[in-house]
Design a protein around this motif. Sequence first.
Motif, PDB file in Angstrom:
ATOM      1  N   GLU A  48      11.112 -20.065  13.191  1.00  0.00           N
ATOM      2  CA  GLU A  48      11.595 -18.860  13.524  1.00  0.00           C
ATOM      3  C   GLU A  48      13.242 -18.756  13.046  1.00  0.00           C
ATOM      4  O   GLU A  48      13.406 -17.579  12.470  1.00  0.00           O
ATOM      5  CB  GLU A  48      11.295 -18.431  14.927  1.00  0.00           C
ATOM      6  CG  GLU A  48      11.445 -16.849  15.104  1.00  0.00           C
ATOM      7  CD  GLU A  48      10.618 -15.999  14.172  1.00  0.00           C
ATOM      8  OE1 GLU A  48      10.987 -14.869  13.638  1.00  0.00           O
ATOM      9  OE2 GLU A  48       9.455 -16.489  13.904  1.00  0.00           O
ATOM     10  N   SER A  49      13.916 -19.577  13.291  1.00  0.00           N
ATOM     11  CA  SER A  49      15.346 -19.432  13.082  1.00  0.00           C
ATOM     12  C   SER A  49      15.460 -19.539  11.546  1.00  0.00           C
ATOM     13  O   SER A  49      16.268 -18.801  10.957  1.00  0.00           O
ATOM     14  CB  SER A  49      15.894 -20.593  13.838  1.00  0.00           C
ATOM     15  OG  SER A  49      17.367 -20.676  13.365  1.00  0.00           O
ATOM     16  N   LYS A  50      14.749 -20.749  10.929  1.00  0.00           N
ATOM     17  CA  LYS A  50      14.886 -20.701   9.615  1.00  0.00           C
ATOM     18  C   LYS A  50      14.316 -19.610   8.735  1.00  0.00           C
ATOM     19  O   LYS A  50      14.815 -19.039   7.807  1.00  0.00           O
ATOM     20  CB  LYS A  50      14.008 -21.944   9.043  1.00  0.00           C
ATOM     21  CG  LYS A  50      14.651 -23.414   9.431  1.00  0.00           C
ATOM     22  CD  LYS A  50      13.832 -24.599   9.035  1.00  0.00           C
ATOM     23  CE  LYS A  50      14.337 -25.702   9.375  1.00  0.00           C
ATOM     24  NZ  LYS A  50      13.388 -26.836   9.123  1.00  0.00           N
ATOM     25  N   ARG A  51      13.064 -18.804   9.568  1.00  0.00           N
ATOM     26  CA  ARG A  51      12.796 -17.649   8.833  1.00  0.00           C
ATOM     27  C   ARG A  51      13.590 -16.698   8.851  1.00  0.00           C
ATOM     28  O   ARG A  51      13.761 -15.875   7.895  1.00  0.00           O
ATOM     29  CB  ARG A  51      11.430 -17.234   9.495  1.00  0.00           C
ATOM     30  CG  ARG A  51      10.528 -16.208   8.692  1.00  0.00           C
ATOM     31  CD  ARG A  51       9.353 -15.987   9.655  1.00  0.00           C
ATOM     32  NE  ARG A  51       8.385 -17.114   9.187  1.00  0.00           N
ATOM     33  CZ  ARG A  51       7.908 -17.953  10.342  1.00  0.00           C
ATOM     34  NH1 ARG A  51       8.234 -17.769  11.643  1.00  0.00           N
ATOM     35  NH2 ARG A  51       7.088 -18.961   9.913  1.00  0.00           N
ATOM     36  N   GLY A  52      14.386 -16.442   9.800  1.00  0.00           N
ATOM     37  CA  GLY A  52      15.602 -15.488   9.910  1.00  0.00           C
ATOM     38  C   GLY A  52      16.572 -15.793   8.743  1.00  0.00           C
ATOM     39  O   GLY A  52      16.970 -14.502   8.211  1.00  0.00           O
ATOM     40  N   VAL A  53      16.986 -16.914   8.634  1.00  0.00           N
ATOM     41  CA  VAL A  53      18.175 -17.207   7.676  1.00  0.00           C
ATOM     42  C   VAL A  53      17.556 -16.692   6.201  1.00  0.00           C
ATOM     43  O   VAL A  53      18.338 -16.105   5.537  1.00  0.00           O
ATOM     44  CB  VAL A  53      18.441 -18.722   7.831  1.00  0.00           C
ATOM     45  CG1 VAL A  53      19.361 -19.068   6.531  1.00  0.00           C
ATOM     46  CG2 VAL A  53      19.190 -19.057   8.949  1.00  0.00           C
ATOM     47  N   VAL A  54      16.277 -17.336   5.866  1.00  0.00           N
ATOM     48  CA  VAL A  54      15.794 -16.998   4.703  1.00  0.00           C
ATOM     49  C   VAL A  54      15.643 -15.365   4.493  1.00  0.00           C
ATOM     50  O   VAL A  54      16.046 -14.837   3.271  1.00  0.00           O
ATOM     51  CB  VAL A  54      14.219 -17.611   4.446  1.00  0.00           C
ATOM     52  CG1 VAL A  54      13.733 -17.217   3.197  1.00  0.00           C
ATOM     53  CG2 VAL A  54      14.479 -19.268   4.459  1.00  0.00           C
ATOM     54  N   ALA A  55      15.210 -14.625   5.506  1.00  0.00           N
ATOM     55  CA  ALA A  55      15.065 -13.319   5.321  1.00  0.00           C
ATOM     56  C   ALA A  55      16.439 -12.754   5.157  1.00  0.00           C
ATOM     57  O   ALA A  55      16.648 -11.469   4.329  1.00  0.00           O
ATOM     58  CB  ALA A  55      14.245 -12.701   6.715  1.00  0.00           C
ATOM     59  N   TYR A  56      17.501 -13.028   6.119  1.00  0.00           N
ATOM     60  CA  TYR A  56      18.792 -12.653   5.823  1.00  0.00           C
ATOM     61  C   TYR A  56      19.142 -12.843   4.191  1.00  0.00           C
ATOM     62  O   TYR A  56      19.633 -12.006   3.892  1.00  0.00           O
ATOM     63  CB  TYR A  56      19.638 -13.139   6.703  1.00  0.00           C
ATOM     64  CG  TYR A  56      21.155 -12.704   6.727  1.00  0.00           C
ATOM     65  CD1 TYR A  56      21.507 -11.561   6.963  1.00  0.00           C
ATOM     66  CD2 TYR A  56      22.008 -13.515   6.075  1.00  0.00           C
ATOM     67  CE1 TYR A  56      22.763 -10.976   6.672  1.00  0.00           C
ATOM     68  CE2 TYR A  56      23.241 -13.204   5.897  1.00  0.00           C
ATOM     69  CZ  TYR A  56      23.984 -11.809   6.203  1.00  0.00           C
ATOM     70  OH  TYR A  56      24.999 -11.614   6.086  1.00  0.00           O
TER      71      TYR A  56
END
Length: 108
Positions: A48-56
């Motif tokens: 979830e954390s990595k997904r947030g970085v990619v989305a940002y």
Amino acid sequence: MDIGEFLAARIAEDEHETRWMGTCDCAIEGFPLQHGLCCPERVLADCESKRGVVAYAQEVFRRNESAGTRRTLARVEADLENLNLMAVLRLLATPYADHRDYQPEWKP
């Protein structure tokens, strides 16, 4: 496939495999590994954390496209921001370097 799509796919695979595996009662010499990678909750939180970085990063890339092509301060700042975020995405992609879809130009 760009690096954002690549990472989104690998994160989804990690998440799926973790959910499929379920709980883990791993131990080494009597020490539980519930705080390590064996802990499904930690792996899912990492996904979830990595997904947030990619989305940002993808959101910033889209926003910076509107900075225009003239060499203004705004354009230079947008280019620098894009370079910094691309470096972060390349680092996130490093553990997947052995995947067939990994591109050599993504190497940090």
